[in-house]
Design a protein around this motif. Structure first.
Motif, PDB file in Angstrom:
ATOM      1  N   ASP A 101       0.815  -1.226   0.000  1.00  0.00           N
ATOM      2  CA  ASP A 101       0.000   0.000   0.000  1.00  0.00           C
ATOM      3  C   ASP A 101       0.848   1.276   0.000  1.00  0.00           C
ATOM      4  O   ASP A 101       0.331   2.359  -0.266  1.00  0.00           O
ATOM      5  N   ASN A 102       2.140   1.149   0.304  1.00  0.00           N
ATOM      6  CA  ASN A 102       3.075   2.282   0.347  1.00  0.00           C
ATOM      7  C   ASN A 102       2.766   3.304   1.441  1.00  0.00           C
ATOM      8  O   ASN A 102       3.417   4.358   1.488  1.00  0.00           O
ATOM      9  N   THR A 103       1.794   3.032   2.294  1.00  0.00           N
ATOM     10  CA  THR A 103       1.424   4.034   3.307  1.00  0.00           C
ATOM     11  C   THR A 103       1.464   3.510   4.742  1.00  0.00           C
ATOM     12  O   THR A 103       1.445   4.309   5.679  1.00  0.00           O
ATOM     13  N   CYS A 104       1.485   2.207   4.943  1.00  0.00           N
ATOM     14  CA  CYS A 104       1.431   1.671   6.314  1.00  0.00           C
ATOM     15  C   CYS A 104       2.777   1.916   7.018  1.00  0.00           C
ATOM     16  O   CYS A 104       3.762   2.266   6.368  1.00  0.00           O
ATOM     17  N   CYS A 107       5.703   0.052   5.325  1.00  0.00           N
ATOM     18  CA  CYS A 107       6.076   0.628   4.035  1.00  0.00           C
ATOM     19  C   CYS A 107       6.788   1.961   4.217  1.00  0.00           C
ATOM     20  O   CYS A 107       7.738   2.271   3.496  1.00  0.00           O
ATOM     21  N   CYS A 115       4.504  -5.309   4.613  1.00  0.00           N
ATOM     22  CA  CYS A 115       3.363  -4.388   4.482  1.00  0.00           C
ATOM     23  C   CYS A 115       2.148  -4.973   5.207  1.00  0.00           C
ATOM     24  O   CYS A 115       1.822  -6.144   5.051  1.00  0.00           O
ATOM     25  N   ARG A 116       1.484  -4.129   5.977  1.00  0.00           N
ATOM     26  CA  ARG A 116       0.341  -4.620   6.760  1.00  0.00           C
ATOM     27  C   ARG A 116      -0.881  -4.864   5.893  1.00  0.00           C
ATOM     28  O   ARG A 116      -1.841  -5.500   6.329  1.00  0.00           O
TER      29      ARG A 116
END
Ligand SMILES: [Zn+2]
Ligand SMILES: [Zn+2]
Length: 344
Positions: A101-104, A107, A115-116
């Motif tokens: 997701d590139n945001t957790c 990441c 990544c979660r």
């Protein structure tokens, strides 16, 4: 207003309609890649034991019908909007890491592997048991010309898992490294461990795989049915790392005492029961247990490059997509030598 109809012929897919259901070969429309995605014309897809998660609904939240498959090799045949680094006709693979997701929090620290909200092909979206699949660009690994599709496919899960676990295990060239289990993962683990310069001891049940284990690069073969394998490892000085590939927590527990000081049990064989080790076993010699899951698409490329460089190759049995049920049953029987691969 004119209506344009894009001519997309139907394709064949092997799907699971509900948890616990059998494989069905059905026709579907060929999917279109959205922004940030590509469409892959699948050439080969490995059948991995983890596909049981989709087949039997053992992973939470799977939406059915679902097409399993996370050892995918093929060609990019359509590029979605916003994809600039990947080209039409390029050979690519997709493994367990099907997108992040590139945001957790993981990441944000660059730890995409953990990544979660990790997406897994064949679980989060339709995987490679089909003629065409769509994948996000961050899941793509380039495949070199020297590797065939059927060779590359198993390297994208079984290969990367053993390669990545071993290279992050802390073992150094010359160290005694045991590979427990001579199967889909183990036969690759032995080869990688040998090419990394480890002193490789293969641990299997029964004498039948001894010659093969040595041919794959094991210096020693230990038959855990005939001898106490942990003691045998101690006689060799104690293992720096035991790569546990066979999904048997009992076998892993029995082998733990084969570790030397600061040794590590590296667990990649996915079992549902518990490893039993006492605190004293851990404390004595400061020994550790670690698990490892696959890796990112960049790790897949490292795996493929190393396989090309070193000659590591999976041993495979191939089946056409129409025989997916048979191929899956063969994999589940544990008798395949050693990875089952579907061809489209
Ligand atoms: Zn897998
Ligand atoms: Zn993330």
């Amino acid at each position: 207003m004119a209506t344009t109809k894009v001519a997309v012929g139907p394709m064949r897919v092997a799907q699971i309609a509900k948890a616990g259901g059998d494989f069905q070969i059905v026709e579907r429309e060929i999917p279109k890649p959205a922004a940030g995605q590509v469409r892959i014309k699948v050439q080969a897809c490995g059948v991995c034991h983890s596909d049981v998660l989709t087949k039997d609904g053992l992973w939470p939240g799977i939406q059915y019908p679902r097409v399993p498959g996370h050892e995918v090799a093929g060609l990019i045949d359509e590029v979605g909007p916003g994809v600039t680094e990947w080209k039409l006709g390029q050979r690519v693979g997709v493994g367990w890491h099907g997108g992040q997701d590139n945001t957790c929090p993981s990441c944000r620290r660059g730890d995409f592997r953990n990544c979660r909200n990790l997406k897994i092909p064949g679980i989060s979206y339709d995987g490679g048991y089909q003629q065409y699949m769509v994948a996000p660009m961050e899941a793509l690994a380039a495949i070199q010309e020297t590797l065939t599709d059927v060779e590359a496919a198993p390297l994208l899960c079984a290969g990367i898992t053993t390669y990545n676990a071993l290279r992050h295990s802390g073992a150094l060239p010359g160290d005694l490294v045991a590979v427990q289990g001579i199967g889909g993962l183990g036969h690759l683990g032995i080869q990688f461990a040998n090419k990394f310069g480890f002193n490789v001891a293969a641990v299997g049940r029964g004498p039948e795989n001894a010659a093969l284990a040595k041919k794959l690069g094991a210096k020693t073969y230990i038959d855990s049915a005939a001898t106490n394998a942990a003691e045998a490892l101690q006689k060799l000085g104690g293992a720096q790392v035991i790569l546990a590939t066979a999904p048997s927590a009992k076998a892993m527990s029995e082998l733990f005492n084969g570790l030397g000081p600061n040794g590590k049990l590296m667990v990649i064989g996915a079992a549902f029961d518990s490893i039993e080790v006492t605190p004293l076993q851990l404390i004595t010699g400061s020994r550790t247990i670690q698990g490892w899951a696959a890796g990112t698409a960049a790790d897949s490329e490292d795996t493929l490059r190393f396989a090309e460089l070193s000659g590591v190759r999976p041993m495979i049995e191939t089946y056409p997509l129409e025989k997916t049920g048979e191929a899956y049953a063969r994999m589940m029987s544990g008798k395949a030598e050693f990875r089952v691969v579907l061809t489209m």
